[in-house]
Every structure is written in structure tokens, then in C-alpha cells.
Design a protein around this motif. Structure first.
Motif, PDB file in Angstrom:
ATOM      1  N   GLU A 179       0.821  -1.207   0.000  1.00 50.87           N
ATOM      2  CA  GLU A 179       0.000   0.000   0.000  1.00 50.87           C
ATOM      3  C   GLU A 179       0.857   1.261   0.000  1.00 50.87           C
ATOM      4  O   GLU A 179       0.608   2.222  -0.715  1.00 50.87           O
ATOM      5  N   ASP A 180       1.896   1.212   0.846  1.00 52.21           N
ATOM      6  CA  ASP A 180       2.840   2.310   0.942  1.00 52.21           C
ATOM      7  C   ASP A 180       3.444   2.679  -0.405  1.00 52.21           C
ATOM      8  O   ASP A 180       3.618   3.850  -0.724  1.00 52.21           O
ATOM      9  N   THR A 181       3.755   1.645  -1.156  1.00 57.98           N
ATOM     10  CA  THR A 181       4.413   1.847  -2.441  1.00 57.98           C
ATOM     11  C   THR A 181       3.482   2.524  -3.419  1.00 57.98           C
ATOM     12  O   THR A 181       3.863   3.453  -4.120  1.00 57.98           O
ATOM     13  N   ARG A 182       2.236   2.062  -3.442  1.00 54.44           N
ATOM     14  CA  ARG A 182       1.264   2.692  -4.338  1.00 54.44           C
ATOM     15  C   ARG A 182       1.147   4.183  -3.986  1.00 54.44           C
ATOM     16  O   ARG A 182       1.165   5.043  -4.860  1.00 54.44           O
ATOM     17  N   GLY A 183       1.065   4.464  -2.680  1.00 54.69           N
ATOM     18  CA  GLY A 183       0.972   5.853  -2.235  1.00 54.69           C
ATOM     19  C   GLY A 183       2.198   6.665  -2.629  1.00 54.69           C
ATOM     20  O   GLY A 183       2.077   7.819  -3.048  1.00 54.69           O
ATOM     21  N   ALA A 184       3.362   6.043  -2.522  1.00 54.24           N
ATOM     22  CA  ALA A 184       4.592   6.754  -2.877  1.00 54.24           C
ATOM     23  C   ALA A 184       4.620   7.064  -4.369  1.00 54.24           C
ATOM     24  O   ALA A 184       5.059   8.144  -4.789  1.00 54.24           O
TER      25      ALA A 184
ATOM     26  N   LYS B  35       6.790  18.691 -14.799  1.00 53.83           N
ATOM     27  CA  LYS B  35       7.086  18.458 -16.221  1.00 53.83           C
ATOM     28  C   LYS B  35       5.867  18.549 -17.118  1.00 53.83           C
ATOM     29  O   LYS B  35       5.988  18.420 -18.337  1.00 53.83           O
ATOM     30  N   GLY B  36       4.713  18.751 -16.535  1.00 54.50           N
ATOM     31  CA  GLY B  36       3.489  18.775 -17.348  1.00 54.50           C
ATOM     32  C   GLY B  36       3.056  17.365 -17.671  1.00 54.50           C
ATOM     33  O   GLY B  36       3.794  16.400 -17.455  1.00 54.50           O
ATOM     34  N   TYR B  37       1.851  17.268 -18.214  1.00 51.43           N
ATOM     35  CA  TYR B  37       1.325  15.938 -18.539  1.00 51.43           C
ATOM     36  C   TYR B  37       2.125  15.293 -19.653  1.00 51.43           C
ATOM     37  O   TYR B  37       2.479  14.118 -19.581  1.00 51.43           O
ATOM     38  N   ASP B  38       2.447  16.060 -20.667  1.00 52.18           N
ATOM     39  CA  ASP B  38       3.171  15.485 -21.805  1.00 52.18           C
ATOM     40  C   ASP B  38       4.609  15.118 -21.432  1.00 52.18           C
ATOM     41  O   ASP B  38       5.153  14.142 -21.934  1.00 52.18           O
ATOM     42  N   GLY B  39       5.228  15.936 -20.560  1.00 52.40           N
ATOM     43  CA  GLY B  39       6.645  15.724 -20.242  1.00 52.40           C
ATOM     44  C   GLY B  39       6.895  14.619 -19.230  1.00 52.40           C
ATOM     45  O   GLY B  39       7.980  14.032 -19.205  1.00 52.40           O
ATOM     46  N   ALA B  40       5.919  14.318 -18.387  1.00 54.38           N
ATOM     47  CA  ALA B  40       6.120  13.289 -17.364  1.00 54.38           C
ATOM     48  C   ALA B  40       6.076  11.904 -18.013  1.00 54.38           C
ATOM     49  O   ALA B  40       5.386  11.697 -19.009  1.00 54.38           O
ATOM     50  N   SER B  41       6.834  10.956 -17.460  1.00 51.31           N
ATOM     51  CA  SER B  41       6.817   9.591 -17.996  1.00 51.31           C
ATOM     52  C   SER B  41       6.723   8.592 -16.851  1.00 51.31           C
ATOM     53  O   SER B  41       7.155   8.871 -15.728  1.00 51.31           O
ATOM     54  N   LEU B  42       6.154   7.412 -17.137  1.00 47.02           N
ATOM     55  CA  LEU B  42       6.062   6.376 -16.110  1.00 47.02           C
ATOM     56  C   LEU B  42       7.457   5.997 -15.616  1.00 47.02           C
ATOM     57  O   LEU B  42       7.667   5.787 -14.423  1.00 47.02           O
ATOM     58  N   ARG B  43       8.395   5.931 -16.543  1.00 46.34           N
ATOM     59  CA  ARG B  43       9.762   5.564 -16.180  1.00 46.34           C
ATOM     60  C   ARG B  43      10.354   6.589 -15.203  1.00 46.34           C
ATOM     61  O   ARG B  43      10.948   6.228 -14.181  1.00 46.34           O
ATOM     62  N   GLY B  44      10.165   7.877 -15.521  1.00 48.82           N
ATOM     63  CA  GLY B  44      10.701   8.934 -14.658  1.00 48.82           C
ATOM     64  C   GLY B  44      10.038   8.921 -13.283  1.00 48.82           C
ATOM     65  O   GLY B  44      10.687   9.132 -12.258  1.00 48.82           O
ATOM     66  N   ILE B  45       8.720   8.664 -13.265  1.00 49.15           N
ATOM     67  CA  ILE B  45       8.003   8.610 -11.990  1.00 49.15           C
ATOM     68  C   ILE B  45       8.498   7.417 -11.165  1.00 49.15           C
ATOM     69  O   ILE B  45       8.700   7.524  -9.951  1.00 49.15           O
ATOM     70  N   ALA B  46       8.717   6.265 -11.818  1.00 54.31           N
ATOM     71  CA  ALA B  46       9.231   5.084 -11.122  1.00 54.31           C
ATOM     72  C   ALA B  46      10.594   5.388 -10.507  1.00 54.31           C
ATOM     73  O   ALA B  46      10.852   5.076  -9.335  1.00 54.31           O
ATOM     74  N   ARG B  47      11.440   6.064 -11.287  1.00 51.87           N
ATOM     75  CA  ARG B  47      12.781   6.380 -10.801  1.00 51.87           C
ATOM     76  C   ARG B  47      12.673   7.301  -9.591  1.00 51.87           C
ATOM     77  O   ARG B  47      13.297   7.068  -8.555  1.00 51.87           O
ATOM     78  N   ALA B  48      11.852   8.348  -9.702  1.00 50.41           N
ATOM     79  CA  ALA B  48      11.726   9.315  -8.615  1.00 50.41           C
ATOM     80  C   ALA B  48      11.143   8.662  -7.360  1.00 50.41           C
ATOM     81  O   ALA B  48      11.490   9.023  -6.243  1.00 50.41           O
ATOM     82  N   ALA B  49      10.242   7.682  -7.548  1.00 51.73           N
ATOM     83  CA  ALA B  49       9.618   7.029  -6.395  1.00 51.73           C
ATOM     84  C   ALA B  49      10.478   5.861  -5.904  1.00 51.73           C
ATOM     85  O   ALA B  49      10.120   5.196  -4.933  1.00 51.73           O
ATOM     86  N   ASP B  50      11.558   5.610  -6.612  1.00 53.97           N
ATOM     87  CA  ASP B  50      12.491   4.565  -6.198  1.00 53.97           C
ATOM     88  C   ASP B  50      11.856   3.166  -6.254  1.00 53.97           C
ATOM     89  O   ASP B  50      11.996   2.368  -5.326  1.00 53.97           O
ATOM     90  N   VAL B  51      11.097   2.912  -7.315  1.00 56.53           N
ATOM     91  CA  VAL B  51      10.487   1.577  -7.495  1.00 56.53           C
ATOM     92  C   VAL B  51      10.766   1.073  -8.913  1.00 56.53           C
ATOM     93  O   VAL B  51      11.117   1.855  -9.799  1.00 56.53           O
ATOM     94  N   ASP B  52      10.583  -0.216  -9.087  1.00 62.40           N
ATOM     95  CA  ASP B  52      10.753  -0.823 -10.403  1.00 62.40           C
ATOM     96  C   ASP B  52       9.620  -0.351 -11.319  1.00 62.40           C
ATOM     97  O   ASP B  52       8.456  -0.363 -10.902  1.00 62.40           O
ATOM     98  N   PRO B  53       9.915   0.037 -12.562  1.00 63.81           N
ATOM     99  CA  PRO B  53       8.850   0.472 -13.478  1.00 63.81           C
ATOM    100  C   PRO B  53       7.747  -0.579 -13.628  1.00 63.81           C
ATOM    101  O   PRO B  53       6.574  -0.229 -13.820  1.00 63.81           O
ATOM    102  N   ALA B  54       8.112  -1.856 -13.499  1.00 59.42           N
ATOM    103  CA  ALA B  54       7.098  -2.914 -13.640  1.00 59.42           C
ATOM    104  C   ALA B  54       6.032  -2.780 -12.553  1.00 59.42           C
ATOM    105  O   ALA B  54       4.860  -3.116 -12.753  1.00 59.42           O
TER     106      ALA B  54
END
Lengths: 203, 203
Positions: B16-21, B33-52
Motif C-alpha cells: 500500500e505504501d508503495t502505491r501511495g509513494a 514536467k506537465g502531462y506530456d513531459g512526465a513519464s512512467l519511467r521517470g516517476i518510477a525512478r523518482a519514487a524509487d520503485v521498479d517500473p514494472a
């Protein structure tokens, strides 16, 4: 060394400074008390001037003072009758073109945008705008139309809603293709909407 | 004395914690970064989780993550097809009733209002909204209608402008009589406007 300006006891005399002081104080009074709650007498007292001086500068009364205080790019007291004057034919188009004209020019747009911003972020500003729009705009338009008052006001408000929403998406969010559409393209679609709201008999 | 939680090296595990993070980090990335500039990969990196793991929680990808991050009261991926599904007949009314329904309930209205507030006060938020509305809403509606794309988008945007402006005056400025009008009264006037925008052949 700069010598501070001194002011003797008693009320401020007339002059450019005084007009500015009245406008500044009006801005504060409208923000604190809302459009309905503010009074010329209270503004005069707060600005430390004779109420007769407020009337001298702002013959149009509270409404004219509000237009000056908010730096509105037009005066409803002058513009609304001019737009209504030629009658119901083409009224939707005249309203749409007038509104687009006000937003086209950044210098006229900015005070509008500032008012819109404070109205969505601040309940006091929303109340202030509500009082002014109702008195200066809606009741004037409604009085100029040949419709039952209650229904007429709702219809006028929905027309204004169309224009305000269009301005939000075109100038604030800048959604394409709306942001780059010509004024004629917008008029072709929006003017019939307003015309329909204002002439229920045509439906 | 409270013992601080420790976390070993390496990536955050699922839970649950991870989803929240992920959601918290997505909110920040979209804002920066705006909607267009943000990416799932970048969000995963920033949240410190695996993109999967991001894909695991948000199968609908960036759009679903945006809906969660902004706590939007509906998912365009589900609602837009449901509203378009029954076809062009009555589409203006279905859109108007759906929109009124979202704004009727304060809990669903507040996230919308928050988005509107930040869009009018902050250029970054406006850009974020622009990207999301274009991709999730407009292109989906336009694809479901049988109209030339460029004209169709302008017409859809003017319909949305009518709804957004109506919500501004009804729920934010609270202009009367619009603020107290019943949903049926509003639908009776607004639904034909949307229907006209969406069916040019009927003009």
C-alpha cells in the motif's frame, strides 16, 4: 536625505493624489465587505475625504468606483446599453465580438484575468464579483430584454457562462484548436448559442 | 521514544505504501514536467520503485496515474466511451447530466475545483491540464464522432467551455438564479447547445 512629506490635520484636499487614495481605499473596502456591503460613505471615511469629493470624482457612484478600483477594461454602464441598443437581432454576435475584443488585448485582458483568479481562489472575491456582475451586468441586460425576469436572468447567465468558459479554455488553459481559432470561427459557433438563449421564442 | 522506521538499501517493495509513494511522486512529476513531459519511467525512478511495479498498480498507464494523482472524480477512459456509446442522439443531454453529477457532490467537486484553481493561477498547472484534457478527453470524444477532426475538436471544446463556465458561475461565483436552478432547468437550456455543437448537420 529625503524629507518625508508632511500632512496637516483634517481631511485630504482634492487632487490627483486624492483620486488615487479613494481608488486604493475602495479596492480594500470592496475586498473586505463585498460589492453589496461597501458604501461610498464608508470608502470616503476610510480614505479620509469628504463624501462629496467621492461623488465629484465618481459621478457614476459605487459601480464606477468599482470599475476604477478593479481597473476593469470597460464600463458596463456605457457598454451594456450600446450592445443592447440595436435590438435583439444580432445581439448574440455583438456580445460575442465585444467579449472577444476585451480579451484580445493583453492590457485589457489582465485585470479581467486577475478578477477571475481571485474569484476562483477566494470566497470574498467571489462574493464581490457576484454582487457586481448581478447589479451592473445581469439586471441591466435582463431589463433590456423582453422576457420574464427569472427565466431571462438564467438564460443571460448561461450565455455569460459560455463566454467565460470559452475565455478560460482559449486564453488561460490555451487548448488547441480553440486557442488559435480566428474570432470569426468562434463567432460563427458561439453567437448562435447566445442568440438562442436570448430569444426563446425562436426555439 | 519513537524509533524511526528504517529502510534497507535498494528499491521499495510492493504494498500500500508503495502505491501511495508512486502517486505522490507522480503528482510532483506532473506538476514539474506537465502531462506530456512526465513519464512512467521517470516517476518510477523518482519514487524509487521498479517500473514494472508502476505498470502493476496502474495498468492504464500515465492517464490512470494522473487520475489517481489528481484524485479526479472520474476516469475518462471509462466514462467517455460510456457517454458516447448510445450514439449521437441525446449526447448533449448525457454530457450535461454527467457533468452536473460530478459537480453536485462536494467530495467529487473539490478535486475538480482544485485543478481549476491551479490552472487559472499557475501556468505550469495550466499546461498540465491542457495535455491531459487534450489526450484523455478531447481526442477520445472527437474520435467517437463522425466529423472532420479539426472542426470537431473546436466544437467539442466550445461545448466543454459551456459546461466549465456554467460550473464556474453556479458553484464558484454562485450567481443567482443559476446557483439555485434545478439540474433539469439547466439541462433544458444547456443540452441543446451541446447537441448543436456536436451535430453540425442539424443546423
Amino acid at each position: 536625505m529625503a524629507v518625508p512629506r508632511t500632512r496637516g490635520p483634517g481631511r485630504r484636499p482634492g487632487g490627483e493624489d486624492t483620486r488615487g487614495a479613494i481608488v486604493a481605499m475602495a479596492r480594500q473596502e470592496f475586498a473586505e465587505k463585498g460589492y453589496d456591503g461597501a458604501s461610498l460613505r464608508g470608502i470616503a471615511r476610510a480614505a479620509d475625504v469628504d463624501p462629496a469629493l467621492v461623488h465629484h470624482y465618481f459621478g457614476g457612484g459605487k459601480e464606477e468606483l468599482f470599475v476604477a478600483a478593479m481597473q476593469l477594461p470597460f464600463s458596463p454602464a456605457e457598454q451594456v446599453p450600446a450592445i443592447l441598443g440595436p435590438g435583439i437581432d444580432g445581439l448574440g454576435e455583438r456580445m460575442t465580438r465585444f467579449f472577444l475584443g476585451v480579451w484580445r488585448d493583453p492590457e485589457r485582458r489582465d485585470p479581467f484575468l486577475a478578477l477571475l483568479r481571485s474569484a476562483v481562489t477566494n470566497e470574498q472575491a467571489a462574493a464581490m464579483m457576484r454582487g457586481f456582475v448581478t447589479e451592473a451586468l445581469l439586471s441591466r441586460v435582463a431589463a433590456g430584454l423582453d422576457l420574464p425576469p427569472a427565466e431571462c436572468e438564467l438564460r443571460v447567465e448561461l450565455g455569460v457562462a459560455q463566454l467565460v468558459g470559452m475565455a478560460m479554455l482559449r486564453y488561460v488553459i490555451r487548448l488547441e484548436p480553440l486557442a488559435s481559432a480566428s474570432e470569426d470561427e468562434i463567432v460563427a459557433l458561439v453567437a448562435p448559442t447566445l442568440q438562442r438563449y436570448l430569444t426563446p421564442s425562436a426555439e
